[in-house]
Design a protein around this motif. Sequence first.
Motif, PDB file in Angstrom:
ATOM      1  N   GLY A  21      -2.415  31.137  -2.659  1.00 29.22           N
ATOM      2  CA  GLY A  21      -2.087  29.834  -3.218  1.00 29.22           C
ATOM      3  C   GLY A  21      -1.167  29.058  -2.289  1.00 29.22           C
ATOM      4  O   GLY A  21      -0.411  29.643  -1.515  1.00 29.22           O
ATOM      5  N   ARG A  22      -1.245  27.742  -2.326  1.00 28.54           N
ATOM      6  CA  ARG A  22      -0.484  26.836  -1.467  1.00 28.54           C
ATOM      7  C   ARG A  22      -0.949  26.907  -0.018  1.00 28.54           C
ATOM      8  O   ARG A  22      -0.201  26.595   0.902  1.00 28.54           O
ATOM      9  N   SER A  26      -7.045  23.797  -2.548  1.00 28.05           N
ATOM     10  CA  SER A  26      -7.448  22.629  -3.337  1.00 28.05           C
ATOM     11  C   SER A  26      -8.004  21.533  -2.443  1.00 28.05           C
ATOM     12  O   SER A  26      -8.953  20.827  -2.820  1.00 28.05           O
ATOM     13  N   GLY A  46      -4.943  18.069 -12.626  1.00 34.06           N
ATOM     14  CA  GLY A  46      -3.821  18.137 -11.706  1.00 34.06           C
ATOM     15  C   GLY A  46      -2.496  18.060 -12.430  1.00 34.06           C
ATOM     16  O   GLY A  46      -2.424  17.694 -13.611  1.00 34.06           O
ATOM     17  N   ASN A  50       0.225  19.574  -7.810  1.00 28.25           N
ATOM     18  CA  ASN A  50      -1.039  19.217  -7.157  1.00 28.25           C
ATOM     19  C   ASN A  50      -1.601  17.975  -7.849  1.00 28.25           C
ATOM     20  O   ASN A  50      -2.590  18.050  -8.577  1.00 28.25           O
ATOM     21  N   PHE A  54      -6.811  20.232  -8.790  1.00 28.67           N
ATOM     22  CA  PHE A  54      -6.945  21.593  -8.282  1.00 28.67           C
ATOM     23  C   PHE A  54      -8.388  21.925  -7.900  1.00 28.67           C
ATOM     24  O   PHE A  54      -8.629  22.868  -7.152  1.00 28.67           O
ATOM     25  N   GLU A  56     -10.696  23.315  -9.701  1.00 28.11           N
ATOM     26  CA  GLU A  56     -10.954  24.664 -10.179  1.00 28.11           C
ATOM     27  C   GLU A  56     -11.747  24.619 -11.479  1.00 28.11           C
ATOM     28  O   GLU A  56     -11.368  23.894 -12.403  1.00 28.11           O
ATOM     29  N   ASP A 117     -10.398  29.273  -7.220  1.00 24.57           N
ATOM     30  CA  ASP A 117      -9.345  29.679  -8.134  1.00 24.57           C
ATOM     31  C   ASP A 117      -8.424  30.591  -7.321  1.00 24.57           C
ATOM     32  O   ASP A 117      -8.914  31.464  -6.600  1.00 24.57           O
TER      33      ASP A 117
END
Length: 370
Positions: A21-22, A26, A46, A50, A54, A56, A117
């Motif tokens: 993540g990060r 995204s 979002g 973010n 996202f 997702e 994800d």
Amino acid sequence: MTTPGSPATSTAKVVVVAGSGRSGTSTIAGVLKSAGLLIPPPEVPGNRTNPRGFFEPKWAVEFQTKLLRRSSVVLTDSRPAAFDETAKVAAEPEVREEVGAWVRQHLAQSRELLVKDPRDSWFLPMWRTAATDAGAEVAFLTMLRHPAEVVGSKDKYYKNTNAGESPRQAQTTRVASWLNVALFTEATTRDASRTFVVYEDLLADWRGQVARVAAELELTGPADLSEAQQAEIDEFVDPDLRRVRTEWSDIDCPDEVREMAQEVWDQLLVLAGSGGFDDEAQARLDVVRERYVSMYVDAEALAQSSAEEARRAGARNARRKLLKEQRQQARQEAQRTARQQDRRAAAAPTGAVARARSVAGRVKRRLRSR
């Protein structure tokens, strides 16, 4: 935008975005959505971490969150053995059936499906199986961002949530988590179609990166973008999205952990520049993975006393919580009993008066009748 020499294929594709993540997952998902890949709706909206979204599928996020919970694994788990736990749950027949049905449902709408994800990296074999069951090919896209920047971004947006009691604990845990996910994601995807994208390179030249992704994963949608699609992506991709530029000097963690993370980063960059595969880089990553697993086992042995105390503290807290709940229930029961007694006490005089009045009424009637 046409990519010379890009192979066209009629085979359905399930593109799974992996990486910590990060790391820009995204951003690449948003770009590929504009390039024609389907992200099954509804999407996770979002938020302040973010605001652009996202990208997702909500179903995938909720489903994999449940699987992690059942596996007793957290998103930022640094335990090498955690991958064995998620694999056990993901291999259950009902899980395989449910994921396969979801993939088949959405491949009927688009031949190129995108699953993004942060939990994907824990369930890569599951997505491979689902794609195969649906008659499609799986392709893995791993986003790369320097581990120091990943930790800095998590420190900024997530503070010390689920990371540790001190900044050193939090940053050590997050670097170790990055290492764990990076090493096992790379090893798991060696026998599949895969590509690696550096976040900084994506922000600097999204056209070049998308063209390379389309060629390496044999995607038809991103291989030929219209002017409208390119304009949409131009508006979406902003170099200022890279708001955190943390360096190792800003990270407080053990030297050995930092050295391993830097070595993994260097070798992943080699893979990103060589079409996703390089024998020497992969061999060096194998060495680091063995070293990390060995170090983690040693760390668990050293921390055994702390782990036992944490277990005892957890048991004590559980007993205190149970005792508190029992006392609260006893107080509530006592209060209910007291209220019932008060109601009976209040009702008793009323009944006596009523009976006295009834007797008095009968006496009066008899006297009148004489």
